[in-house]
Design a protein around this motif. Sequence first.
Motif: not given
Lengths: 147, 147
Positions: A64-80, A84-85
Amino acid sequence: MLTIGKLGEAAGVKVPTIRYYEQIGLLPEPERSAGNQRLYDAKAHDRLAFIRHARDLGFPLEAIRDLLSLSDKPDQSCAAADIIATEQLAAVEARIARLTALKAELERMITQCAQGTIADCRVIEVLSDHALCAEDHRAKTGSGGAV
Amino acid sequence: MLTIGKLGEAAGVKVPTIRYYEQIGLLPEPERSAGNQRLYDAKAHDRLAFIRHARDLGFPLEAIRDLLSLSDKPDQSCAAADIIATEQLAAVEARIARLTALKAELERMITQCAQGTIADCRVIEVLSDHALCAEDHRAKTGSGGAV
DNA sequence: CCTAATGTCTCTAGCAGCTATAGCTTCAAG
DNA sequence: CTTGAAGCTATAGCTGCTAGAGACATTAGG
């Protein structure tokens, strides 16, 4: 602005759990009232709902921590996020397989335990003897995963 | 007579775990060698295999404690053992149902995450919004059970 | 027989993910 | 203005192990 109690109610999370999430850095430190009580805005509610929901889906807090940090930079690829999913999906499928075998085993145990005494009762025998197992529990030795 | 290491190997249980089981009273205190090392007999092996197997099947240690106490008095009715197994079966079925719903949800998330940027990525969106849920996660509020 | 490498001993602390308690302060309703 | 609920911090506890430290026991090889 919501107090911690209202926020917890709205998001379906207990109050001490919210404070715990703040403590481990999953939630930012919120504003405080004049009397030092936490005050939350809608953004905090969304973030908490996200966490709650992901927990419901079985994601560990680190994921969840990873997902949250991803959602904080929405311009990157969603591959990460996808990775996780996908990992979670594999874990879930493994758990289902194990539980299904387990269910068969328990049903077998219960059927065989038909009003006898424990001396005839296979509940204990089945659990003592690996050879009687329908499924091979030994395969997962050392993995120690949640069932 | 087996040393603790051999026993652990034979039963598929790690050494500190055996000592832990002894500490919490699931295993009796074994004989000791002249040099104070634990020595186990075949009975201890069976009991440990029983515990290991029951853990594999998802029984909590308390249920195992109950089952072991039943097996220590084999003249009683096995109704009590049956009750324990039946309770576990219900719990297992509930877990399977939850995990199956969860699997569908994860599959949906992954399908929708089609190589875009996070801004379009539904993994995060799905986790943020309860309304998008196929399953009603809210129903289990407060139960907090393992998935 | 000696040594080196394991294995075992006890004890303590740590992990996830909360939950509960104690003893206090603050807030909202009547 | 009072009372009771809700908030605060800090700490300890839960399950089921796992990991580490530092000391003793055992065993295999030379």
